[in-house]
Write a protein that holds these residues in place. Structure first.
Motif, PDB file in Angstrom:
ATOM      1  N   ALA A   1       0.836  -1.115  -0.122  1.00 42.10           N
ATOM      2  CA  ALA A   1       0.077   0.023  -0.088  1.00 42.10           C
ATOM      3  C   ALA A   1       0.748   1.265  -0.013  1.00 42.10           C
ATOM      4  O   ALA A   1       0.369   2.367   0.588  1.00 42.10           O
ATOM      5  N   LYS A   2       2.070   1.270  -0.648  1.00 40.10           N
ATOM      6  CA  LYS A   2       3.050   2.679  -0.533  1.00 40.10           C
ATOM      7  C   LYS A   2       2.281   3.656  -1.436  1.00 40.10           C
ATOM      8  O   LYS A   2       2.318   4.742  -1.091  1.00 40.10           O
ATOM      9  N   ARG A   3       1.573   3.377  -2.694  1.00 42.11           N
ATOM     10  CA  ARG A   3       0.989   4.374  -3.495  1.00 42.11           C
ATOM     11  C   ARG A   3      -0.177   5.219  -2.430  1.00 42.11           C
ATOM     12  O   ARG A   3      -0.205   6.317  -2.335  1.00 42.11           O
ATOM     13  N   VAL A   4      -1.173   4.303  -1.782  1.00 41.27           N
ATOM     14  CA  VAL A   4      -2.151   4.743  -1.104  1.00 41.27           C
ATOM     15  C   VAL A   4      -1.344   5.696   0.384  1.00 41.27           C
ATOM     16  O   VAL A   4      -1.706   6.823   0.466  1.00 41.27           O
ATOM     17  N   ALA A   5      -0.476   5.107   0.693  1.00 38.54           N
ATOM     18  CA  ALA A   5       0.231   5.782   2.111  1.00 38.54           C
ATOM     19  C   ALA A   5       0.895   7.187   1.512  1.00 38.54           C
ATOM     20  O   ALA A   5       0.535   8.256   2.219  1.00 38.54           O
ATOM     21  N   ALA A   6       1.596   7.128   0.423  1.00 35.18           N
ATOM     22  CA  ALA A   6       2.369   8.255  -0.030  1.00 35.18           C
ATOM     23  C   ALA A   6       1.184   9.223  -0.373  1.00 35.18           C
ATOM     24  O   ALA A   6       1.430  10.580  -0.008  1.00 35.18           O
ATOM     25  N   THR A   7       0.271   8.937  -1.277  1.00 35.56           N
ATOM     26  CA  THR A   7      -0.636  10.059  -1.621  1.00 35.56           C
ATOM     27  C   THR A   7      -1.379  10.552  -0.429  1.00 35.56           C
ATOM     28  O   THR A   7      -1.863  11.792  -0.473  1.00 35.56           O
ATOM     29  N   SER A   8      -1.737   9.664   0.594  1.00 36.52           N
ATOM     30  CA  SER A   8      -2.704  10.228   1.666  1.00 36.52           C
ATOM     31  C   SER A   8      -1.829  11.270   2.220  1.00 36.52           C
ATOM     32  O   SER A   8      -2.387  12.233   3.025  1.00 36.52           O
ATOM     33  N   VAL A   9      -0.586  10.963   2.655  1.00 36.16           N
ATOM     34  CA  VAL A   9       0.252  11.923   3.415  1.00 36.16           C
ATOM     35  C   VAL A   9       0.155  13.379   2.660  1.00 36.16           C
ATOM     36  O   VAL A   9       0.025  14.306   3.406  1.00 36.16           O
ATOM     37  N   LEU A  10       0.308  13.406   1.254  1.00 37.82           N
ATOM     38  CA  LEU A  10       0.364  14.526   0.637  1.00 37.82           C
ATOM     39  C   LEU A  10      -1.008  15.173   0.566  1.00 37.82           C
ATOM     40  O   LEU A  10      -1.034  16.276   0.897  1.00 37.82           O
ATOM     41  N   ALA A  11      -1.950  14.451   0.301  1.00 32.10           N
ATOM     42  CA  ALA A  11      -3.299  14.879   0.072  1.00 32.10           C
ATOM     43  C   ALA A  11      -3.924  15.472   1.373  1.00 32.10           C
ATOM     44  O   ALA A  11      -4.578  16.629   1.691  1.00 32.10           O
ATOM     45  N   ALA A  12      -3.473  14.712   2.604  1.00 37.81           N
ATOM     46  CA  ALA A  12      -4.120  15.084   3.924  1.00 37.81           C
ATOM     47  C   ALA A  12      -3.346  16.329   4.393  1.00 37.81           C
ATOM     48  O   ALA A  12      -3.944  17.248   4.887  1.00 37.81           O
ATOM     49  N   THR A  13      -2.142  16.479   4.024  1.00 40.28           N
ATOM     50  CA  THR A  13      -1.241  17.801   4.497  1.00 40.28           C
ATOM     51  C   THR A  13      -2.048  18.836   3.823  1.00 40.28           C
ATOM     52  O   THR A  13      -2.100  19.893   4.299  1.00 40.28           O
ATOM     53  N   VAL A  14      -2.305  18.828   2.445  1.00 44.76           N
ATOM     54  CA  VAL A  14      -2.905  19.935   1.738  1.00 44.76           C
ATOM     55  C   VAL A  14      -4.283  20.175   2.393  1.00 44.76           C
ATOM     56  O   VAL A  14      -4.768  21.123   2.582  1.00 44.76           O
ATOM     57  N   LEU A  15      -5.343  19.300   2.450  1.00 40.48           N
ATOM     58  CA  LEU A  15      -6.471  19.400   2.761  1.00 40.48           C
ATOM     59  C   LEU A  15      -6.541  19.939   4.424  1.00 40.48           C
ATOM     60  O   LEU A  15      -7.366  20.699   4.907  1.00 40.48           O
ATOM     61  N   SER A  16      -5.400  19.637   5.162  1.00 45.75           N
ATOM     62  CA  SER A  16      -5.476  20.166   6.446  1.00 45.75           C
ATOM     63  C   SER A  16      -5.187  21.516   6.622  1.00 45.75           C
ATOM     64  O   SER A  16      -5.721  22.135   7.621  1.00 45.75           O
ATOM     65  N   ILE A  17      -4.937  22.065   5.558  1.00 47.17           N
ATOM     66  CA  ILE A  17      -4.827  23.725   5.518  1.00 47.17           C
ATOM     67  C   ILE A  17      -6.309  24.436   5.706  1.00 47.17           C
ATOM     68  O   ILE A  17      -6.562  25.299   6.389  1.00 47.17           O
ATOM     69  N   LEU A  18      -7.228  23.563   5.202  1.00 47.49           N
ATOM     70  CA  LEU A  18      -8.685  24.037   5.295  1.00 47.49           C
ATOM     71  C   LEU A  18      -9.381  23.353   6.511  1.00 47.49           C
ATOM     72  O   LEU A  18     -10.044  24.169   7.323  1.00 47.49           O
ATOM     73  N   THR A  19      -9.108  22.164   7.156  1.00 47.05           N
ATOM     74  CA  THR A  19      -9.655  21.516   8.269  1.00 47.05           C
ATOM     75  C   THR A  19      -9.180  22.149   9.480  1.00 47.05           C
ATOM     76  O   THR A  19      -9.884  22.059  10.393  1.00 47.05           O
ATOM     77  N   VAL A  20      -7.887  22.464   9.720  1.00 49.26           N
ATOM     78  CA  VAL A  20      -7.305  22.915  11.015  1.00 49.26           C
ATOM     79  C   VAL A  20      -7.965  24.051  11.477  1.00 49.26           C
ATOM     80  O   VAL A  20      -8.126  23.890  12.624  1.00 49.26           O
ATOM     81  N   PRO A  21      -7.859  25.140  10.668  1.00 49.99           N
ATOM     82  CA  PRO A  21      -8.517  26.301  11.086  1.00 49.99           C
ATOM     83  C   PRO A  21      -9.878  26.026  11.792  1.00 49.99           C
ATOM     84  O   PRO A  21     -10.650  26.763  12.725  1.00 49.99           O
ATOM     85  N   LEU A  22     -11.130  25.039  11.253  1.00 48.30           N
ATOM     86  CA  LEU A  22     -12.095  24.651  11.706  1.00 48.30           C
ATOM     87  C   LEU A  22     -12.106  24.108  13.034  1.00 48.30           C
ATOM     88  O   LEU A  22     -12.987  24.407  14.019  1.00 48.30           O
ATOM     89  N   TRP A  23     -10.994  23.278  13.295  1.00 44.36           N
ATOM     90  CA  TRP A  23     -11.005  22.550  14.749  1.00 44.36           C
ATOM     91  C   TRP A  23     -10.563  23.540  15.725  1.00 44.36           C
ATOM     92  O   TRP A  23     -10.971  23.689  16.949  1.00 44.36           O
ATOM     93  N   LEU A  24      -9.519  24.805  15.192  1.00 40.20           N
ATOM     94  CA  LEU A  24      -9.147  25.826  16.102  1.00 40.20           C
ATOM     95  C   LEU A  24     -10.373  26.619  16.448  1.00 40.20           C
ATOM     96  O   LEU A  24     -10.588  26.978  17.610  1.00 40.20           O
ATOM     97  N   ALA A  25     -11.052  26.708  15.564  1.00 38.34           N
ATOM     98  CA  ALA A  25     -12.530  27.618  15.696  1.00 38.34           C
ATOM     99  C   ALA A  25     -13.410  26.997  16.855  1.00 38.34           C
ATOM    100  O   ALA A  25     -13.818  27.529  17.477  1.00 38.34           O
ATOM    101  N   LEU A  26     -13.598  25.628  16.680  1.00 33.99           N
ATOM    102  CA  LEU A  26     -14.382  24.879  17.640  1.00 33.99           C
ATOM    103  C   LEU A  26     -13.640  24.790  18.953  1.00 33.99           C
ATOM    104  O   LEU A  26     -14.396  25.005  19.938  1.00 33.99           O
ATOM    105  N   LEU A  27     -12.640  24.683  19.105  1.00 30.50           N
ATOM    106  CA  LEU A  27     -11.864  24.700  20.410  1.00 30.50           C
ATOM    107  C   LEU A  27     -11.934  26.247  20.996  1.00 30.50           C
ATOM    108  O   LEU A  27     -12.007  26.138  22.348  1.00 30.50           O
ATOM    109  N   ASP A  28     -12.064  27.281  20.395  1.00 24.15           N
ATOM    110  CA  ASP A  28     -11.997  28.663  20.981  1.00 24.15           C
ATOM    111  C   ASP A  28     -13.713  28.750  21.128  1.00 24.15           C
ATOM    112  O   ASP A  28     -13.827  30.004  21.499  1.00 24.15           O
TER     113      ASP A  28
END
Length: 309
Positions: A282-309
């Protein structure tokens, strides 16, 4: 939301600078590897050693904190394992590696700098408590389950040796263990030595973030899109949601809750790919997941910070 983006964007911009530098050929692959070896093999272990050697271990290693975070991580692992097998028809060994992607959040290279920027350096005690257990727990769980599904027949002692070997070859674990030893023994280290360690510590996160960007250039977004999106959902939504819910139920204080949820909301770390590569599955899934999730987290992390505040 703009204020929360101000907290997170500088971290991702440093990653982006590293990505652009490697992509445009300003730094070669060998330089990126050297930078990451310095960051992960020397500077970050020094950071962990320095932080853990001065922590009040009895206060920060609380049951509710670790239960909240690691229950969410384990749930992500099991959901990834079973989802990969039952929903996407992957072989069991692939399924374990995919589950590991949802288990191993990027607690160091992303979790620490984002928590620090959001809540200050004084808020990191709970992060260090989570990190101290992170590699030992995740690798012990992942390697044990992988050995079971591989039907290696090596038995419990051999499996335990494989887990222990993987643990104590990891410089991060060595840094953590040294910090705990100094903390518990009350050893006073020479001031000049601590100042030298502090110089390395100040370089740790910037070097690691820049190097992470350079490494991500190698991870091409190739195929298996439904499986990759499934991993992203587990990492960026399920894990922090369970951690947040349990933290509320267990009456985890505001500071530890913030650290636990922010760490849980991080994308899979590079160790997710290293684990898949170690077993050749599953190397292709793992590598692509690291890249894709890192990019998507630019959008999702501020949402979690907003919930915590």
């Amino acid at each position: 939301m703009p204020a929360l983006l101000d907290v997170t964007l500088p971290v991702f911009l440093v990653i982006g600078f590293g990505y652009a530098a490697a992509r445009l050929g300003f730094i070669r692959d060998g330089a990126v590897d050297g930078l990451m070896q310095f960051a992960q093999g020397i500077a970050i272990p020094c950071l962990l050693f320095r932080a853990i050697s001065t922590l009040d271990l009895g206060q920060v290693f609380g049951g509710p904190l670790l239960v909240s975070f690691y229950a969410g991580a384990t749930a992500g692992f099991l959901a990834g394992l079973l989802g990969a097998r039952l929903l996407f028809g992957r072989p069991w060994q692939d399924a374990v590696a995919i589950g590991f992607c949802a288990l191993f959040s990027n607690s160091l290279l992303l979790g620490l700098p984002i928590t620090e920027r959001a809540y200050g350096a004084g808020a990191l005690s709970a992060n260090y408590a989570i990190i101290a257990v992170h590699s030992p727990y995740c690798y012990a769980l992942g390697i044990t389950v992988m050995e079971v599904v591989r039907h290696s027949g090596r038995g419990l002692p051999a499996t335990a040796r494989a887990v222990a070997t993987a643990m104590f070859r990891n410089p991060l674990v060595v840094g953590i263990a040294a910090g705990v030893a100094v903390n518990l023994s009350g050893t006073e280290l020479p001031r000049v030595a601590l100042e030298a360690v502090d110089l390395l510590v100040r370089a740790a996160l910037p070097a690691a973030l820049f190097g992470l960007g350079g490494v991500l250039v190698r991870y091409r977004p190739e195929g298996d899109l439904p499986t990759v999106l499934f991993v992203c959902a587990l990492s960026l939504v399920l894990h922090p949601a369970i951690t947040w819910s349990l933290g509320q139920a267990l009456e985890l204080g505001q500071g530890p809750l913030r650290s636990a949820v922010v760490t849980a909301a991080m994308a899979p770390g590079i160790n997710a790919y290293l684990f898949a590569n170690m077993y050749g599955v599953a190397k292709r899934v793992a590598a692509t997941s690291v890249l894709a999730a890192t990019v998507l987290s630019i959008l999702t992390v501020p949402l979690w910070l907003a919930l915590l505040d």
